[in-house]
Scaffold this active site. Structure first.
Site, mmCIF file in Angstrom:
data_model
loop_
_atom_site.group_PDB
_atom_site.id
_atom_site.type_symbol
_atom_site.label_atom_id
_atom_site.label_comp_id
_atom_site.label_asym_id
_atom_site.label_seq_id
_atom_site.Cartn_x
_atom_site.Cartn_y
_atom_site.Cartn_z
ATOM 1 N N ASP A 1 0.732 -1.169 0.147
ATOM 2 C CA ASP A 1 0.085 0.191 -0.103
ATOM 3 C C ASP A 1 0.964 1.118 -0.071
ATOM 4 O O ASP A 1 2.139 1.198 0.239
ATOM 5 C CB ASP A 1 -0.792 -0.083 1.263
ATOM 6 C CG ASP A 1 -2.382 -0.695 0.854
ATOM 7 O OD1 ASP A 1 -2.338 -1.038 -0.179
ATOM 8 O OD2 ASP A 1 -2.922 -0.965 1.964
ATOM 9 N N LYS B 1 -2.952 2.862 -2.310
ATOM 10 C CA LYS B 1 -4.107 3.042 -1.413
ATOM 11 C C LYS B 1 -4.140 4.161 -0.616
ATOM 12 O O LYS B 1 -3.717 4.000 0.384
ATOM 13 C CB LYS B 1 -4.824 1.597 -0.880
ATOM 14 C CG LYS B 1 -5.050 0.674 -1.589
ATOM 15 C CD LYS B 1 -5.907 0.712 -2.731
ATOM 16 C CE LYS B 1 -7.281 0.443 -2.158
ATOM 17 N NZ LYS B 1 -8.197 0.586 -3.317
ATOM 18 N N MET C 1 -8.789 9.730 8.470
ATOM 19 C CA MET C 1 -9.282 10.188 7.010
ATOM 20 C C MET C 1 -10.506 11.328 7.225
ATOM 21 O O MET C 1 -11.353 11.364 6.539
ATOM 22 C CB MET C 1 -9.733 9.002 6.162
ATOM 23 C CG MET C 1 -8.579 8.005 6.020
ATOM 24 S SD MET C 1 -9.341 6.500 4.938
ATOM 25 C CE MET C 1 -10.012 5.858 6.547
#
Length: 259
Positions: free
Chosen positions: A39, A61, A178
């Protein structure tokens, strides 16, 4: 009895970034792999543990950025395992905390592949720990909620107002992943259930040499992040446990770090 699988794949948590926070089991799994699917947020220093003959494929990602389609990653894993590769899916933090690890396990098992999971330290823990504060405390927080600020397309996402009321009543720490791109919405929702003076810590690039942090309050969260230029990837921790980080910052040797 559980089903017998002829093939295996390993999901490995690479931790928040600092390669010294890898578990011994993670290091062994990485070293044994013939193919690593990595990732975007995995520190390149972690790959020093890979075999010199291993193939390393970056399948970025990262929330809010263009990413490799999940269906492509699933297909790549399945095909490689069936071809006899020792596949390690290397994911930032922990595979089962906002890493789509659960989705990947489902796809692998549906293809007749068993899955081993090696946990990693999640950035939500490492970030606040780096500021000398816990996520739970007998006086300040009876529990902790890990929550994403990045909703799946078509999903209304977290009810921040309800979550704030629950956190206030149950004395919970909120750890938001996030959340930068939806910061205004999150802040407005939380302030309908939590006082504006609620302590908040923001940690960008947790555990890495370039880590930056800010201590503020819920009412000043947006203006503080704008002033300090804090961007993704950042962890936002909301709750009275952040008082421990304020005490840490007040130490003479620490005060310049947060100035």
């Amino acid at each position: 009895m559980p089903p017998h699988f002829a093939y295996r794949c390993t999901l490995v948590g690479a931790g928040p970034g600092d390669p010294e926070l890898l578990t011994l089991k993670a290091v062994k799994a990485i070293a044994s792999a013939t193919l690593l699917l990595v990732d975007d947020l995995v520190n390149d220093a972690v790959l020093a543990h890979a075999s010199p003959t291993a193939r390393i494929v970056h399948v970025g990602k990262r929330g809010g950025c263009q990413s490799t389609p999940q269906a492509f990653i699933d297909k790549l894993m399945i095909n490689a395992v069936h071809e006899g590769e020792r596949v390690v899916r290397l994911k930032g933090g922990d595979p089962f905390i906002f890493g789509r690890g659960g989705e990947e396990v489902e796809h692998l098992r549906a293809a007749g592949i068993d899955v081993d999971v090696v946990n990693g330290i999640t950035s939500g823990l490492a970030g606040l720990s780096s500021l000398g504060a816990p996520l739970t405390h007998r006086e300040h927080a009876h529990g902790v909620v890990f929550v994403t600020g990045h909703a799946k397309p078509g999903d209304s996402g977290t009810d921040w107002v309800q979550l704030a009321h629950t956190a206030q009543q149950a004395k919970l720490t909120l750890v938001i992943y996030m959340g930068v791109s939806s910061l205004d919405h999150i802040q407005q929702g939380l302030m309908q259930g939590l006082p504006a003076h609620t302590p908040v810590a923001v940690v960008q690039h947790a555990s890495l040499p370039q880590q930056r942090e800010a201590l503020t309050t819920l009412g000043d969260l947006g203006s503080t992040m704008a002033r300090e230029g804090l961007q993704s990837p950042s962890i936002i921790v909301v709750g009275d446990v952040v008082q421990g980080a304020w005490a840490w910052a007040a130490q003479p040797q620490r005060s310049q770090k947060l100035a």
